[in-house]
Design a protein around this motif. Structure first.
Motif, mmCIF file in Angstrom:
data_model
loop_
_atom_site.group_PDB
_atom_site.id
_atom_site.type_symbol
_atom_site.label_atom_id
_atom_site.label_comp_id
_atom_site.label_asym_id
_atom_site.label_seq_id
_atom_site.Cartn_x
_atom_site.Cartn_y
_atom_site.Cartn_z
ATOM 1 N N VAL A 54 12.708 -58.481 72.832
ATOM 2 C CA VAL A 54 12.195 -59.033 74.087
ATOM 3 C C VAL A 54 11.319 -58.062 74.869
ATOM 4 O O VAL A 54 10.741 -58.420 75.889
ATOM 5 N N GLY A 55 11.222 -56.830 74.386
ATOM 6 C CA GLY A 55 10.356 -55.871 75.068
ATOM 7 C C GLY A 55 10.378 -54.537 74.357
ATOM 8 O O GLY A 55 11.251 -54.276 73.519
ATOM 9 N N SER A 56 9.378 -53.722 74.667
ATOM 10 C CA SER A 56 9.345 -52.383 74.066
ATOM 11 C C SER A 56 8.490 -51.467 74.940
ATOM 12 O O SER A 56 7.630 -51.943 75.713
ATOM 13 N N HIS A 57 8.727 -50.178 74.796
ATOM 14 C CA HIS A 57 7.899 -49.185 75.489
ATOM 15 C C HIS A 57 7.949 -47.907 74.666
ATOM 16 O O HIS A 57 8.993 -47.546 74.137
ATOM 17 N N HIS A 58 6.796 -47.227 74.564
ATOM 18 C CA HIS A 58 6.782 -45.971 73.798
ATOM 19 C C HIS A 58 7.620 -44.905 74.513
ATOM 20 O O HIS A 58 8.039 -45.097 75.666
ATOM 21 N N GLY A 59 7.848 -43.805 73.808
ATOM 22 C CA GLY A 59 8.774 -42.809 74.351
ATOM 23 C C GLY A 59 8.117 -41.603 74.991
ATOM 24 O O GLY A 59 8.772 -40.579 75.194
ATOM 25 N N TYR A 60 6.828 -41.700 75.298
ATOM 26 C CA TYR A 60 6.145 -40.557 75.902
ATOM 27 C C TYR A 60 5.726 -40.904 77.324
ATOM 28 O O TYR A 60 4.603 -41.339 77.567
ATOM 29 N N PHE A 61 6.679 -40.789 78.225
ATOM 30 C CA PHE A 61 6.394 -41.142 79.618
ATOM 31 C C PHE A 61 6.900 -40.035 80.541
ATOM 32 O O PHE A 61 7.793 -39.257 80.187
#
Ligand code: UDP
Length: 243
Positions: free
Chosen positions: A132-139
């Motif tokens: 249902v969603g995703s976000h990369h890990g470089y924040f």
């Protein structure tokens, strides 16, 4: 009945893969928040000098034995762990069950292109799987709140975080309850393996407990991290001698 053993002062659950999946599925059914740490020798060794990580391991609802080093440690201590419950295998098992049960997954971590490829691979392998969603890990830390909010509105049951240990496990410890996800699991290099950017050791190497050697051959820059393994085993021998 929950059974745990003590390795260097850290808890490790005595579980097969099937038992781990059952425990997680029970948490989802009961809506009971649950952080899962897939602990390898490196994590358990690092916890000796990292009080934050030590606390994460003690607070986790489930600590699985991810690696032959942990199984060997249990044997040295006269205990036994039934099998490895590695992050990548756990993800496959949960995705398979989740596709049938309608669990919603959110993927957090890895580089954007790796994350995209990992998501596509999971959706291809497990038709019906709801990511249902995703976000990369470089924040940056100041983006935390927006990411937590994005996860919260996506309403996942399972949040997979692949930002390497111990970063991912500490992130989950600090943020899981705010995301509203029920289960949060630190899964290390799983998205890289799913995306095909990192290959897994052949089965015979995994069975001989040589996956670390294969990873070292693929990613020589990990040599410093691999040194934790002999140090861990030595520390476990000392624990055995003391007890
Ligand atoms: N990673 C990330 N954010 C970071 C550092 C790492 O998303 O700030 C990702 C990295 O791209 C890789 C994973 O975390 O996909 C780390 O994998 P690694 O094999 O180091 O994890 P381990 O299983 O050894 O903990």
């Amino acid at each position: 009945m929950k059974q745990r053993i003590d390795i260097l002062g850290c808890p490790v659950d005595v579980l097969t893969m099937a038992m781990a999946v059952e425990r997680i599925s029970k948490c989802i059914a009961q809506g009971q928040p649950c952080q899962v740490v897939t602990a390898n020798a490196e994590i358990l060794y690092a916890a000796q000098s990292d009080p934050g990580l030590f606390l994460v391991l003690h607070d986790a609802a489930l600590v699985t034995a991810d690696g032959m080093g942990v199984l060997l440690a249990a044997r040295i201590l006269g205990q036994s762990l039934p099998e490895r419950v590695a992050g990548v295998d756990l993800v496959h098992n949960l995705a398979q069950q989740g596709a049938k049960a309608g669990w919603r997954f959110y993927l957090l971590g890895a580089k954007p292109e790796v994350l995209r490829a990992a998501q596509e691979r999971l959706e291809m392998l497990y038709p019906g799987l709801q990511i249902v969603g995703s976000h990369h890990g470089y924040f940056a830390p100041e983006e935390n709140d927006a990411i937590v909010e994005n996860i919260r509105v996506s309403q996942p049951e399972i949040l997979l975080v692949a930002m390497g240990a111990p970063k991912q496990d500490k992130w989950l410890h600090d943020h899981l309850s705010k995301t509203g996800a029920i289960v949060g699991i630190g899964v290390g290099g799983t998205f890289d393996i799913l995306a095909g950017t990192v290959r897994r050791a052949p089965l015979w190497m995994q069975r001989l407990g040589l996956e670390w050697l294969f990873r070292l051959w693929q990613q020589p820059s990990r040599w410093r991290r691999t040194m934790a393994l002999p140090r861990f085993i030595w520390a476990v021998f000392c624990q055995r001698l003391r007890s």
